[in-house]
Design an enzyme around this catalytic site. Sequence first.
Site, PDB file in Angstrom:
ATOM      1  N   GLN A 118       0.864  -1.177   0.000  1.00 30.77           N
ATOM      2  CA  GLN A 118       0.000   0.000   0.000  1.00 30.77           C
ATOM      3  C   GLN A 118       0.903   1.231   0.000  1.00 30.77           C
ATOM      4  O   GLN A 118       2.084   1.145   0.295  1.00 30.77           O
ATOM      5  CB  GLN A 118      -0.864  -0.014   1.258  1.00 30.77           C
ATOM      6  CG  GLN A 118      -1.774  -1.226   1.307  1.00 30.77           C
ATOM      7  CD  GLN A 118      -2.590  -1.285   2.588  1.00 30.77           C
ATOM      8  OE1 GLN A 118      -2.708  -0.318   3.321  1.00 30.77           O
ATOM      9  NE2 GLN A 118      -3.168  -2.434   2.852  1.00 30.77           N
ATOM     10  N   ARG A 134       6.428   4.895  16.209  1.00 30.98           N
ATOM     11  CA  ARG A 134       6.738   3.507  16.592  1.00 30.98           C
ATOM     12  C   ARG A 134       7.831   3.491  17.651  1.00 30.98           C
ATOM     13  O   ARG A 134       7.794   2.724  18.597  1.00 30.98           O
ATOM     14  CB  ARG A 134       7.179   2.712  15.351  1.00 30.98           C
ATOM     15  CG  ARG A 134       6.030   2.428  14.400  1.00 30.98           C
ATOM     16  CD  ARG A 134       6.423   1.447  13.329  1.00 30.98           C
ATOM     17  NE  ARG A 134       7.167   2.045  12.247  1.00 30.98           N
ATOM     18  CZ  ARG A 134       6.644   2.417  11.077  1.00 30.98           C
ATOM     19  NH1 ARG A 134       5.352   2.273  10.858  1.00 30.98           N
ATOM     20  NH2 ARG A 134       7.394   2.925  10.129  1.00 30.98           N
ATOM     21  N   ASP A 153      -5.398  -7.027  10.727  1.00 34.70           N
ATOM     22  CA  ASP A 153      -5.543  -6.188   9.530  1.00 34.70           C
ATOM     23  C   ASP A 153      -6.510  -6.915   8.595  1.00 34.70           C
ATOM     24  O   ASP A 153      -6.642  -8.134   8.627  1.00 34.70           O
ATOM     25  CB  ASP A 153      -4.192  -5.971   8.829  1.00 34.70           C
ATOM     26  CG  ASP A 153      -4.204  -4.734   7.927  1.00 34.70           C
ATOM     27  OD1 ASP A 153      -3.671  -3.682   8.332  1.00 34.70           O
ATOM     28  OD2 ASP A 153      -4.774  -4.815   6.808  1.00 34.70           O
ATOM     29  N   ALA A 167      -9.012  -9.654   9.784  1.00 33.50           N
ATOM     30  CA  ALA A 167     -10.382  -9.307  10.190  1.00 33.50           C
ATOM     31  C   ALA A 167     -10.620  -7.824   9.979  1.00 33.50           C
ATOM     32  O   ALA A 167      -9.676  -7.036   9.914  1.00 33.50           O
ATOM     33  CB  ALA A 167     -10.566  -9.626  11.676  1.00 33.50           C
ATOM     34  N   ASP A 190      -4.291   2.350  14.350  1.00 35.70           N
ATOM     35  CA  ASP A 190      -3.707   3.199  13.290  1.00 35.70           C
ATOM     36  C   ASP A 190      -4.511   3.026  11.997  1.00 35.70           C
ATOM     37  O   ASP A 190      -4.033   2.436  11.031  1.00 35.70           O
ATOM     38  CB  ASP A 190      -2.233   2.803  13.089  1.00 35.70           C
ATOM     39  CG  ASP A 190      -1.533   3.693  12.068  1.00 35.70           C
ATOM     40  OD1 ASP A 190      -2.054   4.792  11.781  1.00 35.70           O
ATOM     41  OD2 ASP A 190      -0.470   3.279  11.559  1.00 35.70           O
ATOM     42  N   CYS A 238      -5.046   9.798  10.288  1.00 29.13           N
ATOM     43  CA  CYS A 238      -4.179  10.355   9.232  1.00 29.13           C
ATOM     44  C   CYS A 238      -5.000  11.137   8.208  1.00 29.13           C
ATOM     45  O   CYS A 238      -4.625  11.230   7.047  1.00 29.13           O
ATOM     46  CB  CYS A 238      -3.333   9.266   8.572  1.00 29.13           C
ATOM     47  SG  CYS A 238      -4.281   7.940   7.842  1.00 29.13           S
TER      48      CYS A 238
HETATM   49  C1  SAM Z   1      -2.369   3.447   8.152  1.00 22.89           C
HETATM   50  S1  SAM Z   1      -2.228   1.784   7.702  1.00 22.89           S
HETATM   51  C2  SAM Z   1      -1.470   1.091   9.125  1.00 22.89           C
HETATM   52  C3  SAM Z   1       0.039   1.212   9.134  1.00 22.89           C
HETATM   53  C4  SAM Z   1       0.742   0.400  10.167  1.00 22.89           C
HETATM   54  N1  SAM Z   1       0.297   0.714  11.516  1.00 22.89           N
HETATM   55  C5  SAM Z   1       2.256   0.578  10.072  1.00 22.89           C
HETATM   56  O1  SAM Z   1       2.854   1.204  10.964  1.00 22.89           O
HETATM   57  O2  SAM Z   1       2.819   0.100   9.090  1.00 22.89           O
HETATM   58  C6  SAM Z   1      -3.870   1.237   7.794  1.00 22.89           C
HETATM   59  C7  SAM Z   1      -4.093  -0.263   7.660  1.00 22.89           C
HETATM   60  O3  SAM Z   1      -5.472  -0.521   7.907  1.00 22.89           O
HETATM   61  C8  SAM Z   1      -5.876  -1.622   7.122  1.00 22.89           C
HETATM   62  N2  SAM Z   1      -7.344  -1.564   7.086  1.00 22.89           N
HETATM   63  C9  SAM Z   1      -8.123  -0.726   6.351  1.00 22.89           C
HETATM   64  N3  SAM Z   1      -9.430  -0.910   6.678  1.00 22.89           N
HETATM   65  C10 SAM Z   1      -9.452  -1.868   7.645  1.00 22.89           C
HETATM   66  C11 SAM Z   1     -10.489  -2.468   8.401  1.00 22.89           C
HETATM   67  N4  SAM Z   1     -11.765  -2.105   8.237  1.00 22.89           N
HETATM   68  N5  SAM Z   1     -10.153  -3.401   9.306  1.00 22.89           N
HETATM   69  C12 SAM Z   1      -8.868  -3.781   9.486  1.00 22.89           C
HETATM   70  N6  SAM Z   1      -7.844  -3.238   8.800  1.00 22.89           N
HETATM   71  C13 SAM Z   1      -8.130  -2.292   7.891  1.00 22.89           C
HETATM   72  C14 SAM Z   1      -5.152  -1.450   5.824  1.00 22.89           C
HETATM   73  O4  SAM Z   1      -5.023  -2.714   5.178  1.00 22.89           O
HETATM   74  C15 SAM Z   1      -3.802  -0.878   6.297  1.00 22.89           C
HETATM   75  O5  SAM Z   1      -2.879  -1.912   6.459  1.00 22.89           O
END
Ligand code: SAM
Length: 387
Positions: A193, A205, A244, A269, A291, A331
């Site tokens: 992504q 982190r 995730d 999930a 996050d 974000c």
């Molecule tokens: C901002 S990124 C997280 C980055 C991560 N914390 C890192 O430090 O690399 C948001 C994540 O949320 C996941 N995501 C989006 N919608 C979601 C949902 N409804 N439930 C679970 N995960 C979700 C995406 O696949 C993505 O990996």
Amino acid sequence: MDKIVVNRAAAERLRSFFPWVYRTDIQQSAGEPGDLVSVHDPGGTFLGIGYINPASEISVRILSFSEVEINRDFFREKLMAAFRKREALRGKTDACRLVHAEADELPGIIVDDYAGHLAIQVNTLGMERLRDLLLPELVELRQPKGIYEKSEAKSRSREGLGTEDRVLHGEIPGRIEIAESGARFLVNLRESQKTGFFLDQRRNREITSSYVEAGFEVLDVFANTGAFGIHAALHGARRVRLVDVSREALEQARENLALNRVAAQTVRADAFDYLTEAPGARDRFDLIILDPPPFAKAKRMTAGALKGLRHLICQSLRILRPGGFLAVFSCSHHVSQVDLQRAVLEAATDRGCRIEILEHLFQDRDHPYVLNIPMSLYLKGFLLKSF
Ligand SMILES: C[S@@+](CC[C@H](N)C(=O)[O-])C[C@H]1O[C@@H](n2cnc3c(N)ncnc32)[C@H](O)[C@@H]1O
């Protein structure tokens, strides 16, 4: 170069170094889509040079507030200034955002460096037309092992551009190993992504994991490739769970866990369902990280985003041990830090918790926040302690 004239309100904004001219600001237009134009106030005074695309609501993006030539030297200087800002990260990591568009006075382009491999994203027609001036300078200054173009942002369609997903220069391996504050991660530019890895969370982190004590049980929600959870495990967490919705992200998380020789459970999930239903009756955590992706991509979505955040925080407080830590982020530019703080307080009131704010968290320094460009501050968060 064609001249355009903007109204007084836009002229005021440009004089305070805000780099956008909206379509409705233009009194007298000129130039073809993608052309360089010089921008003037109604009295004819020069305000800046930018590129125009009347098809976009942001019709002009300013490259310079001075009367300069936009040539290879111009881009060389801007790139060098951007690289200098990142020098302080040396020693901590070999991966960082080198160019963050408007915040580095290079509107429409993002460049990330992953251990000498560059990922670029070109988001506007104007920058698409200027890439032949910028890219040779980028190659000369950085001598990258490879450049991968990952131009697939939605903003491109607003500019009348399609997706570009390709190797532009040199070689890009399937996995690039990067180092970040004692942890290592594999970045898969083709299937990741964003432009590869959530570099903007690097400092958060580090801060969050500094609170981890041996034996902690950690829940990393919206974990992507596991970066928060892996740092927590390296700091002594006994049990880590990564949640995730993306199968690919969790596959990469498992590779990252193996690379760092730490263990975690990965759960695919929806975070809302998981937090509401899934944790077992006796599951309790010492640290939870929330996050999520940007919930409010437009201003009108802010109320819904805050409702979602409140729900996630409320459910997290339910399964946090007394004295436990919660790191929560948004974000979306449209969600302010005050909004997020209010969402925390409302959730805490619902759950009857007393909350201490331990840390105010922002995007790391390679994603500069320019005060004159309010939307350049997009990532906000808190590290909280709940009683
Ligand atoms: C901002 S990124 C997280 C980055 C991560 N914390 C890192 O430090 O690399 C948001 C994540 O949320 C996941 N995501 C989006 N919608 C979601 C949902 N409804 N439930 C679970 N995960 C979700 C995406 O696949 C993505 O990996």
